[in-house]
Design a protein around this motif. Structure first.
Motif, PDB file in Angstrom:
ATOM      1  N   UNK A  44       0.805  -1.219   0.000  1.00  0.00           N
ATOM      2  CA  UNK A  44       0.000   0.000   0.000  1.00  0.00           C
ATOM      3  C   UNK A  44       0.840   1.272   0.000  1.00  0.00           C
ATOM      4  N   UNK A  45       1.781   1.476   0.929  1.00  0.00           N
ATOM      5  CA  UNK A  45       2.568   2.712   0.867  1.00  0.00           C
ATOM      6  C   UNK A  45       3.413   2.816  -0.391  1.00  0.00           C
ATOM      7  N   UNK A  46       3.890   1.667  -0.913  1.00  0.00           N
ATOM      8  CA  UNK A  46       4.694   1.711  -2.130  1.00  0.00           C
ATOM      9  C   UNK A  46       3.851   2.168  -3.315  1.00  0.00           C
ATOM     10  N   UNK A  47       2.654   1.616  -3.440  1.00  0.00           N
ATOM     11  CA  UNK A  47       1.783   1.983  -4.559  1.00  0.00           C
ATOM     12  C   UNK A  47       1.333   3.432  -4.428  1.00  0.00           C
ATOM     13  N   UNK A  48       1.025   3.873  -3.221  1.00  0.00           N
ATOM     14  CA  UNK A  48       0.679   5.283  -3.042  1.00  0.00           C
ATOM     15  C   UNK A  48       1.872   6.177  -3.373  1.00  0.00           C
ATOM     16  N   UNK A  49       3.079   5.686  -3.105  1.00  0.00           N
ATOM     17  CA  UNK A  49       4.265   6.444  -3.509  1.00  0.00           C
ATOM     18  C   UNK A  49       4.365   6.584  -5.020  1.00  0.00           C
ATOM     19  N   UNK A  50       3.953   5.533  -5.744  1.00  0.00           N
ATOM     20  CA  UNK A  50       3.921   5.637  -7.210  1.00  0.00           C
ATOM     21  C   UNK A  50       2.950   6.717  -7.657  1.00  0.00           C
ATOM     22  N   UNK A  51       1.856   6.885  -6.901  1.00  0.00           N
ATOM     23  CA  UNK A  51       0.896   7.943  -7.242  1.00  0.00           C
ATOM     24  C   UNK A  51       1.517   9.321  -7.053  1.00  0.00           C
ATOM     25  N   UNK A  52       2.442   9.451  -6.105  1.00  0.00           N
ATOM     26  CA  UNK A  52       3.157  10.722  -5.942  1.00  0.00           C
ATOM     27  C   UNK A  52       4.069  10.959  -7.133  1.00  0.00           C
ATOM     28  N   UNK A  53       4.730   9.906  -7.595  1.00  0.00           N
ATOM     29  CA  UNK A  53       5.643  10.049  -8.729  1.00  0.00           C
ATOM     30  C   UNK A  53       4.910  10.488  -9.995  1.00  0.00           C
ATOM     31  N   UNK A  55       2.265  12.226  -9.953  1.00  0.00           N
ATOM     32  CA  UNK A  55       1.604  13.488  -9.583  1.00  0.00           C
ATOM     33  C   UNK A  55       0.095  13.361  -9.392  1.00  0.00           C
ATOM     34  N   UNK A  56      -0.399  12.146  -9.227  1.00  0.00           N
ATOM     35  CA  UNK A  56      -1.796  11.978  -8.879  1.00  0.00           C
ATOM     36  C   UNK A  56      -2.043  12.374  -7.430  1.00  0.00           C
ATOM     37  N   UNK A  57      -1.039  12.155  -6.588  1.00  0.00           N
ATOM     38  CA  UNK A  57      -1.063  12.560  -5.183  1.00  0.00           C
ATOM     39  C   UNK A  57       0.085  13.516  -4.912  1.00  0.00           C
ATOM     40  N   UNK A  58      -0.107  14.410  -3.948  1.00  0.00           N
ATOM     41  CA  UNK A  58       0.985  15.244  -3.481  1.00  0.00           C
ATOM     42  C   UNK A  58       1.688  14.582  -2.309  1.00  0.00           C
ATOM     43  N   UNK A 111      -8.720   8.316  -5.822  1.00  0.00           N
ATOM     44  CA  UNK A 111      -7.439   8.764  -6.350  1.00  0.00           C
ATOM     45  C   UNK A 111      -7.628   9.910  -7.343  1.00  0.00           C
ATOM     46  N   UNK A 112      -7.046  11.031  -7.025  1.00  0.00           N
ATOM     47  CA  UNK A 112      -7.158  12.203  -7.889  1.00  0.00           C
ATOM     48  C   UNK A 112      -8.477  12.924  -7.767  1.00  0.00           C
ATOM     49  N   UNK A 179      -2.119   0.892 -14.140  1.00  0.00           N
ATOM     50  CA  UNK A 179      -2.045   2.187 -13.477  1.00  0.00           C
ATOM     51  C   UNK A 179      -2.195   2.010 -11.967  1.00  0.00           C
ATOM     52  N   UNK A 180      -2.070   3.117 -11.237  1.00  0.00           N
ATOM     53  CA  UNK A 180      -2.090   3.048  -9.772  1.00  0.00           C
ATOM     54  C   UNK A 180      -3.419   2.522  -9.251  1.00  0.00           C
TER      55      UNK A 180
END
Length: 437
Positions: A44-53, A55-58, A111-112, A179-180
């Protein structure tokens, strides 16, 4: 290793004689579910980190989601401990897995679009993760006979370490094709495996736990606080457990914090490369794998003190960051820390399953996770300001000293020698398996 006649201890469900532990269908189902939950927890934290990369998440949003998950985890652990002792541990695992599984597509939907919706889902996911921990610990004692629990716990931790080692590469590969949002849904599917695959265990109190004397059934209809208080009193009945938990909490709050905060800073500022950070963490995981393989078979003369010595070895990790040494020294120190942590973890879990009253095991396990994991964020929050105020070297020395001193102090408690209340400090499992004294 010398052999002895078949053990006379009472066997739990699915004991399967003396077959290798992974050929026992009941344990294999439990192991598969626990592995799936471990993979989902890590992912979970790794995949959410991909969302930061992408730019879907800050970065701030990511911090909020991880904080919500931690809050859900800590809130659920004591509740799950009580429920898993009041009711079927299997049902607690089922509902915990379903809760985390249902939260995953909600995270994907938000997400987003809605960070508050994602935060609520992250809290539910964390609650499911927290509820699984004590239930799985207690269910292991129901499924596996006393003579093979150390081997079973080693198999459990091996699965976690292998997942940590190969997980990033697998997730990065899947991210090429998915995708994420799809990856988050995949995490939900893992939680469904964790929910449905494990089988039933025996009822609490019939698993052959030899150290559970004095664990009378709690009165029906008691409140949550009263039931949890009974778990605290059961923990206090075992001085080795209180001493070991204090040492574990101190090491996690200091040594783990040094790893989480100081290692990236030292890797960047002293070595000018991320290779030291990646190499140290890989070495730690590889060391933990080696430690789990070792402790699956090794029965030390004084298992409790050997375990506490392994826990103290984590002090080499922050100590290696104090002076400008060759990167290989840092990696070697983290490998030693990894070996040591599993030399502690496996006997620690096994001792709790052996010594604690069966009908209070989940509550005592929840107290373990609540304190050891609950104070870790406090250490992470304090170590960065401490480094800014006093400098990295004094803080790292203090962390290393704590990692060495806390287990040494715990080892002074007489019953810590064997993680047992028995005067001879010879665990029942050692007698049952014919281990050399």
């Amino acid at each position: 290793m010398p052999t002895s006649p078949a053990p006379t201890t009472t066997r739990g469900a699915g004991s399967g004689g003396r077959r290798p532990i992974l050929l026992d269908v009941a344990f294999l189902r439990l192991w598969t579910g626990a592995t799936a939950s471990g993979l989902a927890t890590w992912a979970l934290p790794f995949v959410l980190g991909l969302a930061v990369l992408d730019r879907t998440l800050g970065a701030t949003d990511l911090g909020l989601l991880l904080a919500a998950r931690t809050i859900g985890f800590l809130a659920a652990v004591p509740v799950a401990g009580v429920l898993a002792d009041r009711h079927s541990r299997r049902k607690v695992v089922l509902w915990a897995g379903l809760a985390s599984g249902a939260a995953a597509p909600v995270l994907a939907a938000g997400l987003g679009r809605s960070v508050p919706l994602m935060a609520a889902a992250a809290a539910v996911a964390g609650a499911g993760q927290g509820a699984c921990r004590p239930a799985y610990q207690a269910l292991t004692a129901e499924v596996v006979d006393a003579g093979r629990r150390q081997q079973a716990n080693a198999a459990m931790t091996l699965a976690v370490r292998v997942t940590t080692l190969v997980g990033p590469s697998l997730a990065a590969l899947l991210a090429v094709f998915l995708d994420t949002a799809a990856l988050l849904v995949g995490i939900g599917l893992l939680w469904l495996v964790a929910a449905f695959v494990p089988g039933r265990g025996a009822r609490p109190g019939v698993t052959g736990v030899t150290g559970g004397a004095g664990g009378a059934k709690d009165a029906p209809g008691t409140s949550f606080l009263a039931d949890f208080g009974e778990g605290v009193r059961e923990a206090r009945r075992h001085p080795w457990f209180i001493a070991g938990l204090g040492a574990l909490t101190a090491v996690i709050a200091t040594g783990y914090s040094a790893t989480g905060v100081a290692l990236p800073l030292v890797s960047r500022d002293e070595y000018g490369t991320e290779v030291v950070l990646a190499g140290a963490m890989t070495a730690y995981t590889a060391g933990a794998l080696a430690g789990a393989l070792l402790i699956a078979r090794w029965r030390p003369r004084s298992p409790g003190r050997a375990a506490l010595a392994g826990l103290a070895a984590y002090g080499f990790a922050p100590l290696s960051l104090v002076l400008p040494v060759h990167p290989a020294v840092v990696m070697a120190a983290y490998a030693v820390a990894g070996v040591g942590i599993e030399l502690f973890n496996v006997p620690w879990f096994t001792a709790a399953q052996r010594e604690v009253a069966p009908d209070r095991l989940a509550r005592v396990s929840s107290l373990d996770f609540l304190l050891s994991y609950g104070l870790a964020p406090l250490g992470l929050a304090l170590i960065a300001p401490a480094i800014e105020a006093f400098g990295a070297a004094p803080v790292l020395v203090a962390c290393a000293f704590t990692c060495f001193a806390a287990p040494a102090a715990a080892a002074l408690v007489p019953s810590s020698r064997g993680f047992s209340h028995r005067p001879a400090a010879e665990p029942a499992e050692a007698r049952a398996t014919g281990a050399t004294r």
